[in-house]
Design an enzyme around this catalytic site. Structure first.
Site, PDB file in Angstrom:
ATOM      1  CB  VAL A   1      -1.021  -0.115   1.249  1.00 12.45           C
ATOM      2  CG1 VAL A   1      -1.622   1.351   1.239  1.00 12.45           C
ATOM      3  CG2 VAL A   1      -1.793  -1.247   1.276  1.00 12.45           C
TER       4      VAL A   1
ATOM      5  N   GLY B   1       4.231   4.223   3.019  1.00  6.89           N
ATOM      6  CA  GLY B   1       4.231   2.757   2.468  1.00  6.89           C
ATOM      7  C   GLY B   1       4.085   1.778   3.257  1.00  6.89           C
ATOM      8  CE  LYS B   2       4.853  -1.393   8.199  1.00  7.98           C
ATOM      9  NZ  LYS B   2       5.830  -0.615   8.844  1.00  7.98           N
ATOM     10  N   GLY B   3       3.789  -3.042   3.522  1.00  4.60           N
ATOM     11  CA  GLY B   3       3.488  -4.147   2.883  1.00  4.60           C
ATOM     12  C   GLY B   3       3.685  -5.095   3.608  1.00  4.60           C
TER      13      GLY B   3
END
Length: 442
Positions: A86, A131-133
Site C-alpha cells: 500500500v 508505504g507498507k507491505g
C-alpha cells in the site's frame, strides 16, 4: 511469536520483528489499526481547520496492490499466499515503509501502517511518503528455501510499483536484513544491474547502513530522555518497563540502561520478567539470542507477559503489536511517560484516559521514527555510493530525533494539546502543504 527451530535463518527472522511480545487484553473492544489511524487524522484535521475534501484525500491511500504468491513447498505441494503493498501518500516523496510477514496481516492493517508512515516521515521532515507491505504467512513454519522463494516471488509481483525513486521497502515484523537482501537481489536481477537503494535495512555487506539495527530502539530512548528533561525527571535511576523484547524493545532497554535508567521489567510473548534491583539488559539479549525466548531466565521473578504493563515505573515502552493499552487496562498503567515503541499500542480511548491521569504519551510517529530516519540515511548512502561511519549515523540520528521532539513539543504547547495530537497536527500540516503546493492533477 517465537521459534524453536535451530535453523539460524528462521531464528533470525523470528526474533527480529519489531512487535515481538504482543498480547491482547480482554474486555473492551480494541479498534482496528485503520480505525485508530483515521480517528487520529480527523482529530488533527479538525484542529487545523482542513476542509472535508482534503481530509478525504488524506484518508485515502493513493495505491493498493494485492498479489497472489505461489510457492512450491519442500514436500512438492503448491501453496498460494496473499501479499499487499500500500502506498498511502507520495506528496512529499517516494513511499517508504516496511514489509511484515505474519499470519494476522490484513489489508486494513497494512493501510493503517502506510498512513502512519506518511505522518512519521513528515514529523521527521524526511522526503518520503508512507508505504507498507505484508504477506499473510507464518515464517516460523517455512524452511529457509521456502522463505526465500516466497520473498523473491512477492518481490517480483510488487516490482511494478517499487523502486529507489518510487517506493523503498524495509524490514518489519518477522522480516530482517536477509529478507531485504533477497528483495534487493530479485529487483536488481530484473533491472540488469545492482540497485542497492531499492530497499533499506539490508546487511552492511550489500549496502546497508551501520547503526540501522539499533536505530528504532535508540530513537525511543532519545525521546524518553527529552521528555524526562522537560518533565523534571532524572533518568539516572529511573524505573523502566519494556513490553516486547524484539528489535525495538531490546535496544530501547539497552540504551535507556546506558543513560542510567534501571530496567525493572521486560516481556516477550511467552514470559514477563521482574527484578526491582534492575535487570541486566545485555544478559537478557544474550539469553534470548541463544534460547529464542526469555522463558527460563532464572535471574528474575516471572509474571504473565501482559502483566508487565501494570508494573509501577517512570518510563513504559510498549514495543509489541498495536492495541496493547486499551480502555480496559489504561487505568492500571502506572507510568509517568509512555514511549510508543510499537505502532499504535495505545488506543484512542486509552489515550484519553492516560491524558486525564497526567501520563505523557510520546506517540509512535515520533517515538519509533529512528528506524525510518536511519533508513533515509541508508537510502541516501546507496544513491550516492558513499557510506558513513557509525559515529556519523548516530550523530545525525540524535540530531534529527531531538529536533523533531522539539518541533512536536512546541506544536503541542502552541495548540494546547497532547503530544500525539501535536505530532499529528505537525505531520498533517506538512503533508497538506505539499498537496497544496503541488495541486491536484490534472
Amino acid at each position: 511469536m517465537e521459534t524453536t527451530s535451530s535453523d539460524p535463518t528462521l531464528r533470525s527472522v523470528a526474533t527480529n520483528g519489531a512487535a515481538d511480545g504482543a498480547e491482547r487484553t480482554s474486555g473492551a473492544r480494541v479498534p482496528s489499526a485503520l480505525e485508530m489511524a483515521v480517528t487520529q487524522l480527523r482529530r488533527a484535521a479538525s484542529l487545523l481547520g482542513l476542509d472535508a475534501g482534503l481530509v478525504k484525500y488524506l484518508e485515502t491511500p493513493k495505491r493498493v496492490l494485492t498479489v497472489s504468491i505461489p510457492v512450491r513447498m519442500d514436500d512438492g505441494r503448491l501453496e498460494v499466499f496473499t501479499g499487499y503493498r500500500v502506498q498511502h501518500s507520495l506528496a512529499r516523496g517516494p513511499a517508504k515503509g516496511g514489509i511484515r510477514y505474519h499470519p494476522a496481516v490484513t489489508l486494513d492493517e497494512v493501510t493503517a501502517l502506510a498512513m502512519w508512515m506518511t505522518w512519521k516521515c513528515a514529523v521527521l521532515n524526511l522526503p518520503f511518503g508512507g508505504g507498507k507491505g505484508g504477506v499473510v504467512c507464518d515464517p516460523r513454519a517455512l524452511s529457509p528455501r521456502e522463505l526465500e522463494q516466497l520473498t523473491r516471488r512477492f518481490t517480483a509481483e510488487i516490482s511494478v510499483i517499487i523502486g529507489p525513486d518510487r517506493d523503498i521497502p524495509a524490514p518489519d515484523v518477522y522480516t530482517n536484513p536477509q529478507v531485504m537482501a533477497w528483495i534487493m537481489d530479485t529487483y536488481s536481477m530484473q533491472q540488469g544491474h545492482p540497485v542497492p537503494a531499492v530497499v533499506t535495512g539490508k546487511p552492511v555487506e550489500v549496502g546497508g547502513s551501520l547503526g540501522r539495527e539499533q536505530a528504532t530502539g535508540r530513537g525511543c530512548a532519545i525521546c524518553a530522555e527529552e521528555a524526562a528533561r522537560r518533565l523534571g525527571l532524572d533518568l539516572r535511576g529511573a524505573r523502566v518497563v519494556v513490553q516486547g523484547f524484539g528489535n525495538v524493545g531490546r535496544y530501547a532497554a539497552l540504551h535507556l540502561e546506558r543513560m542510567g535508567a534501571r530496567v525493572v521489567a521486560v516481556s516477550d510473548s511467552r514470559v514477563g520478567l521482574l527484578d526491582e534491583r534492575g535487570l541486566s539488559v545485555s544478559e537478557l539479549i544474550a539469553y534470548k539470542k541463544a534460547q529464542g525466548s526469555l522463558r527460563g531466565f532464572d535471574a528474575a521473578s516471572t509474571l504473565a507477559p501482559e502483566a508487565v504493563l501494570q508494573v509501577p515505573c517512570d518510563v513504559l515502552v510498549p514495543a509489541a503489536l498495536e492495541g496493547a493499552i486499551t480502555a480496559d487496562n489504561a487505568e492500571r498503567i502506572r507510568a509517568r511517560i509512555v514511549v510508543e515503541g510499537a505502532n499504535g499500542p495505545v488506543t484512542p480511548e486509552a489515550d484519553e484516559i492516560l491524558a486525564r491521569r497526567g501520563v505523557t504519551v510520546i506517540p509512535d510517529i515520533l517515538a519509533n521514527a529512528g528506524g525510518v530516519t536511519v533508513s533515509y540515511f541508508e537510502w541516501v548512502q546507496g544513491l550516492q555510493e558513499f557510506f558513513w561511519p557509525e559515529e556519523q549515523v548516530d550523530r545525525e540520528l540524535s540530531r534529527r530525533m531531538r529536533q523533531s521532539f522539539d518541533d512536536v513539543w512546541a506544536t503541542a504547547r502552541r495548540l494546547e494539546t497532547d503530544l500525539r495530537t501535536g505530532a499529528m497536527a505537525l505531520a498533517v500540516s506538512r503533508v497538506a502543504e505539499a498537496v497544496r503546493l503541488r495541486g491536484i492533477y490534472p
